[in-house]
Design a protein around this motif. Structure first.
Motif, PDB file in Angstrom:
ATOM      1  N   ARG A   1      -8.892   3.094   2.427  1.00  0.00           N
ATOM      2  CA  ARG A   1      -7.738   3.908   2.352  1.00  0.00           C
ATOM      3  C   ARG A   1      -8.144   5.151   1.773  1.00  0.00           C
ATOM      4  O   ARG A   1      -7.964   5.333   0.602  1.00  0.00           O
ATOM      5  CB  ARG A   1      -6.301   2.686   2.744  1.00  0.00           C
ATOM      6  N   GLU A   2      -6.827   6.178   2.674  1.00  0.00           N
ATOM      7  CA  GLU A   2      -6.251   7.340   1.523  1.00  0.00           C
ATOM      8  C   GLU A   2      -5.848   6.605   0.164  1.00  0.00           C
ATOM      9  O   GLU A   2      -4.991   6.437   0.369  1.00  0.00           O
ATOM     10  CB  GLU A   2      -6.146   8.674   2.487  1.00  0.00           C
TER      11      GLU A   2
ATOM     12  N   TYR B   1       1.101  -1.275  -0.255  1.00  0.00           N
ATOM     13  CA  TYR B   1      -0.020  -0.143   0.413  1.00  0.00           C
ATOM     14  C   TYR B   1       1.092   1.563   0.180  1.00  0.00           C
ATOM     15  O   TYR B   1       0.989   1.641  -0.995  1.00  0.00           O
ATOM     16  CB  TYR B   1      -1.030  -0.126   1.065  1.00  0.00           C
TER      17      TYR B   1
END
Length: 678
Positions: A553-554, A514
């Motif tokens: 998530r961002e 990520y």
């Protein structure tokens, strides 16, 4: 920042003009390309054979023909007839004949056929195997092959059983143990895969079939078998083969067994190693058995090292343990002094020479991918070669200089006027400040004074790096031809960058990949030619998993493409591969692992529009994963679409389905990120 450019003819026309006037590498054109498979050179050199597969959009089917080539590139012609499937070609020891597997005329199953090479003649059948022959080798006076049989039945009874299955209206299957499936097909646990042989002459009868491994009561690995599962010594005295040495079929221990041909027992050479041992290969002089050894059970991408065993003394020694790359694609040198190998190395599949005495390794090739190595007794080395910009080609490699000579012209006319973009390899700082390699593809007519949208691709595996080769299912140049800068980043976990890098994401599948993905997006934001307001991303399999993590998530992406994702780690237990269970424990023993990394736990934060795609016949990541995710997104009111293929597996392989897949992906990304320059 280090940037290694691999540029090919940058066209300076604006993208809109290129799109209007030039021929592009479209999704339709991809299926017009004839696909060259792994080549084979005759023992004495001179003759080269390679399978060439073409597809027909009307019938939605492919057909493979064998083609004959020469070392000087003067010969290039088909050997076998159109409209048939052939595979597994092997030369006779004297190079005068070619054997292959085909299903012709009234054949119920694939059989062995032989075709004269040095004189005119038609292919003739030499086997009659009721349960199909595959994984064939021609050694001495025999054809060796694999077939999946009922071990308690003779050939007449097997024929009756096969006919009964065809006539029966019962479709049920029953299992008492794993494994029950492999990728896209179910396994009959009552059948076993064994090695058999027939004489080269007069083998066209079940009476001529001789069982090699079956009398030992040791079957080949139940899930998958092929030519790499066994080897026969040049004098036909010995067979080395893979088998599961454990009664536990859930977490098998794949070992190397050695037996004299004709014996009813075999010796386990690798019993002390609980991780997989595979790919047995006898040296041309018959004095050495080579195989590959991994050391971590339950980690399929663990570094594979080469082990050599002296056939006289039985002494074993590992020769590549100090080299931080996996030994793959090995072929012995004719003098038995070492190997050529096609090695996954930092984003490129390179040809290496590996010395059998000291284990010294040296790279022969540099740029673009090589695979399917084959070497003649005279030292001629051939391979297939591909890059992001061209499909596989047949080449001869000079082992001393690394220079390459092309031997075919297949697809040249088709691709002659196709306008391609460019690509390069860059590096950027990813998780924990480590260097991440990334392939960046530019659209035809790219102009760095303008801004383009980004389509960031997330590869599957996760331990399968994207290397410099031609990809038919996720072709970055095709995506680029739509008007996007396209990129593949080899995030933590990718193969070919060393053991520590590959194993860095186990069992935590999220943190490093990520972070590497967000860092890739940040790198592009810093480039003047990327529009940060037009960024999309997506991937398949593990790439679908990581895309699903992005949902909660961002991130800077306007939408996501999610193909065959692992969404729920618990229901993934229904697959043929349960991710972490063997190495780190099952969810009832280690619940925190699964809670930390299973995307469905983060569903409350899902907001990004997503296109979901899945095939019914996918048994590696069962289709329910996408159904669960789609219901979640719809329940949360997130804009989403689900495309379901009832006749596809983990990959979309049929021509018309593939074109539809590309078209739907194009429609989706264009909806959220307008293509072309501004």
């Amino acid at each position: 920042m280090k940037r290694l450019s691999i540029m090919f003819c940058l066209l300076l026309l604006p993208f809109s003009a290129v799109q209007a006037e030039e021929k592009l590498l479209t999704q339709e054109l991809i299926w017009e390309i004839e696909r060259i498979g792994s080549p084979l050179i005759s023992p004495q050199g001179g003759h080269i054979v390679a399978p060439v597969t073409s597809y027909d959009m009307d019938s939605d089917e492919g057909a493979t023909r064998l083609w004959l080539f020469s070392e000087d590139g003067e010969v290039q012609r088909p050997l076998t007839a159109e409209g048939q499937r052939v595979s597994n070609a092997v030369f006779s020891p004297d190079g005068s004949k070619l054997a292959f597997i085909s299903q012709r005329h009234k054949d119920e199953e694939g059989q062995i056929y032989v075709l004269p090479i040095d004189e005119p003649g038609e292919a003739y059948r030499v086997s009659d195997v009721p349960t199909e022959a595959y994984g064939m080798k021609w050694v001495g006076e025999h054809f060796y092959f694999i077939s999946r049989v009922w071990p308690d039945k003779d050939w007449d009874e097997i024929k009756e059983r096969r006919q009964h299955e065809k006539d029966s209206n019962v479709s049920a299957m029953k299992w008492t143990a794993l494994p029950y499936s492999q990728f896209d097909h179910y396994l009959d646990e009552n059948r076993q895969a064994h090695v058999f042989r027939i004489p080269v002459e007069d083998g066209d009868s079940t009476d001529a079939i001789e069982a090699i491994t079956q009398p030992m009561g040791i079957e080949l690995p139940r899930s998958s078998q092929g030519t790499s599962s066994y080897d026969v010594s040049p004098d036909e005295s010995w067979i080395a083969f893979n088998s599961n040495s454990s009664d536990n079929q859930v977490n098998p221990e794949i070992d190397i067994f050695l037996a004299r041909i004709g014996s009813d027992s075999a010796e386990n050479l690798t019993a002390e190693n609980t991780a997989p041992d595979g790919n047995p290969l006898f040296s041309p002089d018959g004095q050495t058995l080579a195989y590959t050894r991994q050391q971590i059970a339950g980690f399929y991408a663990d570094t594979a090292n080469i082990v050599l065993m002296d056939m006289d003394s039985r002494e074993q020694r590992e020769i590549s343990g100090d080299w931080d790359r996996s030994a793959r694609g090995l072929v012995w040198l004719p003098d038995s002094s070492g190997f050529y190998a096609a090695i996954d190395d930092a984003g490129t599949s390179r040809v290496y020479h590996i010395d059998a005495q000291q284990g010294h390794v040296s790279a022969i090739t540099e740029e673009t991918n090589f695979s399917g190595l084959s070497v003649a007794d005279n030292g001629t080395l051939i391979a297939s070669n591909e890059s992001f910009l061209h499909p596989a080609r047949l080449v001869r490699i000079n082992p001393n200089s690394g220079s390459v000579t092309r031997l075919d012209s297949i697809n040249d006319e088709l691709l002659a006027d196709v306008s391609l973009g460019t690509y390069e390899s860059v590096t950027y700082e990813g998780h924990d400040g480590q260097e991440i390699q990334m392939w960046v593809h530019y659209p035809p007519g790219f102009d760095d004074s303008k801004e383009y949208p980004l389509f960031l691709l997330i590869h599957g595996g996760p331990h399968s790096a994207i290397t410099d080769g031609f990809h038919y299912r996720w072709n970055a140049q095709t995506f680029a031809s739509w008007g996007y800068v396209t990129a593949w980043h080899n995030f933590h976990g990718s193969s070919g960058f060393g053991q520590d890098f590959t194993d860095a994401i186990n069992p935590d599948w999220i943190t490093a990949p990520y972070a590497d993905t967000i860092a890739a997006a940040d790198w592009f934001k810093e480039q003047s030619w990327v529009d940060s307001e037009r960024m999309v991303a997506g991937g398949g399999s593990y790439g679908g998993y990581l895309s699903t993590i992005l949902l909660g998530r961002e991130h800077p992406f306007k939408s996501l493409v999610i193909h065959a994702p692992v969404y729920n780690m618990y229901s993934q237990m229904s697959a043929d591969f349960a991710v972490h269970s063997e190495r780190f424990g099952d969810y009832w023993d280690q619940p925190e692992i699964y809670q930390d990394i299973s995307p469905h736990y983060f569903a409350g934060d899902f907001e990004t529009p997503a296109l979901l795609i899945h095939g019914q016949q996918d048994l590696r990541v069962p289709v329910g994963q996408s159904f669960e995710l789609f219901r979640t997104l719809q329940s949360r009111g997130v804009e989403s679409e689900l495309i379901y293929f009832p006749d596809e597996n983990h990959w979309i392989l049929k021509p018309n389905n593939s074109v539809y897949w590309y078209n739907e992906v194009q429609d989706w990304v264009e909806r959220w990120a307008e293509p072309g320059s501004r």
